[in-house]
Design an enzyme around this catalytic site. Structure first.
Site, PDB file in Angstrom:
ATOM      1  N   SER A  71      54.528 -42.376 -37.790  1.00 38.63           N
ATOM      2  CA  SER A  71      53.000 -41.753 -37.839  1.00 38.63           C
ATOM      3  C   SER A  71      53.079 -40.284 -37.487  1.00 38.63           C
ATOM      4  O   SER A  71      54.149 -39.787 -37.146  1.00 38.63           O
ATOM      5  CB  SER A  71      52.299 -42.487 -36.675  1.00 38.63           C
ATOM      6  OG  SER A  71      52.117 -43.791 -36.780  1.00 38.63           O
TER       7      SER A  71
HETATM    8  N1  SAH Z   1      54.723 -47.036 -34.468  1.00 42.04           N
HETATM    9  C1  SAH Z   1      55.271 -46.142 -35.517  1.00 42.04           C
HETATM   10  C2  SAH Z   1      54.800 -46.397 -36.847  1.00 42.04           C
HETATM   11  C3  SAH Z   1      54.916 -47.644 -37.545  1.00 42.04           C
HETATM   12  S1  SAH Z   1      54.360 -47.985 -39.198  1.00 42.04           S
HETATM   13  C4  SAH Z   1      55.656 -44.966 -35.137  1.00 42.04           C
HETATM   14  O1  SAH Z   1      55.690 -44.545 -34.037  1.00 42.04           O
HETATM   15  O2  SAH Z   1      55.778 -43.882 -36.247  1.00 42.04           O
HETATM   16  C5  SAH Z   1      53.616 -49.522 -38.722  1.00 42.04           C
HETATM   17  C6  SAH Z   1      54.494 -50.656 -38.532  1.00 42.04           C
HETATM   18  O3  SAH Z   1      53.952 -51.733 -38.294  1.00 42.04           O
HETATM   19  C7  SAH Z   1      55.588 -50.914 -39.507  1.00 42.04           C
HETATM   20  O4  SAH Z   1      56.837 -50.799 -39.283  1.00 42.04           O
HETATM   21  C8  SAH Z   1      55.184 -52.494 -40.002  1.00 42.04           C
HETATM   22  O5  SAH Z   1      56.559 -53.002 -40.408  1.00 42.04           O
HETATM   23  C9  SAH Z   1      54.562 -52.861 -38.886  1.00 42.04           C
HETATM   24  N2  SAH Z   1      53.785 -54.174 -38.741  1.00 42.04           N
HETATM   25  C10 SAH Z   1      52.879 -54.407 -40.014  1.00 42.04           C
HETATM   26  N3  SAH Z   1      52.370 -55.643 -39.622  1.00 42.04           N
HETATM   27  C11 SAH Z   1      52.783 -56.132 -38.540  1.00 42.04           C
HETATM   28  C12 SAH Z   1      52.677 -57.247 -37.635  1.00 42.04           C
HETATM   29  N4  SAH Z   1      51.726 -58.093 -37.993  1.00 42.04           N
HETATM   30  N5  SAH Z   1      53.369 -57.324 -36.608  1.00 42.04           N
HETATM   31  C13 SAH Z   1      54.273 -56.384 -36.273  1.00 42.04           C
HETATM   32  N6  SAH Z   1      54.370 -55.460 -36.882  1.00 42.04           N
HETATM   33  C14 SAH Z   1      53.684 -55.113 -37.954  1.00 42.04           C
END
Ligand code: SAH
Length: 228
Positions: A71
């Site tokens: 992010s």
């Molecule tokens: N928190 C991260 C951003 C991750 S992007 C940061 O610090 O940069 C969002 C993440 O959510 C991805 O890795 C994706 O695989 C995960 N995701 C999507 N749907 C999900 C679900 N139902 N349960 C758990 N994780 C999920």
């Protein structure tokens, strides 16, 4: 934070480069010192591929493989600030339990873990989570618990949570999250369609939720099921 996480870096990953990012976040309205300090001392370049490390302190989201992203620092700071404000001051923050859906590379997880008592984080892509586990253990952070699952069902075993943060976008707030947030607690979640969403802050009061829209955001979608 006094763990091995404060790795200084050189050139485009140096403390001076990070300082510029912090200045930018201040200009964009991030005010809480603890949040700014966590962003300043957390080596974002170690959460992404080496080839992209020189861009780590730009205020942008970047690819982390598996079709996912790390992010944008502004959004991480904003969501963290909302959670800390909702938790109140001092004591309550030190004791807070936070649930995160969407561990990804673990950057948001790490920022939060420096500010609250314990972070429970769920990721649906097993191989991404494995990489993140190794990274976090190298950093010596030990107040994070991770699991591979579909986060839409929350983590009932450790509920209630003082705050829940979702870093992937949902069409609507999953019911389990409303059940698993503590009375008086908050859910911070992007809600909307594939291209753009609203960042919403939902406060649970007497079993009802009050929803406030904060600002437009763009997140990857919250998907069903798990992936190996
Ligand atoms: N928190 C991260 C951003 C991750 S992007 C940061 O610090 O940069 C969002 C993440 O959510 C991805 O890795 C994706 O695989 C995960 N995701 C999507 N749907 C999900 C679900 N139902 N349960 C758990 N994780 C999920």
């Amino acid at each position: 934070m006094n763990s091995s996480i404060q790795q200084e870096g050189i050139g485009m990953t140096s403390l001076r480069t990070r300082e510029r990012l912090v200045q930018r976040l201040i200009e964009q309205g991030i005010q809480q010192i603890d949040v700014l300090e966590a962003i300043r001392t957390t080596p974002r370049h170690l959460f992404i591929e080496e080839a992209l490390a020189h861009r780590a302190y730009e205020d942008v989201s970047l690819p982390i493989g598996f079709d996912q992203t790390i992010s944008q620092p502004y959004i991480v700071a904003r969501m963290t600030e909302i959670i800390l404000s909702a938790l109140g001051k001092g004591n309550k923050i030190d004791k807070a339990k936070v649930l995160e859906l969407g561990t990804g590379c673990g950057y948001q997880t790490t920022i939060l873990a420096q500010l609250v008592k314990r972070v429970y984080s769920i990721e649906r892509i097993s191989s991404l989570l494995q990489k993140t586990k190794e990274r976090l253990s190298d950093f010596g952070i030990n107040n994070i618990q991770l699991k591979c699952a579909d986060g839409r069902y929350g983590w009932p075993q450790y509920a209630p949570f003082d705050a829940i943060i979702t870093t992937a976008a949902a069409a609507e707030i999953p019911k389990a999250l409303i059940e698993q947030v503590a009375e008086g607690g908050v859910i911070v979640i992007p809600v909307g369609g594939a291209r753009q969403q609203e960042l919403q802050v939902c406060r649970k009061k007497k079993d009802k939720v009050e929803v406030e829209s904060v600002e437009p955001v763009v997140f990857v979608p919250l998907l069903e099921g798990v992936e190996r």
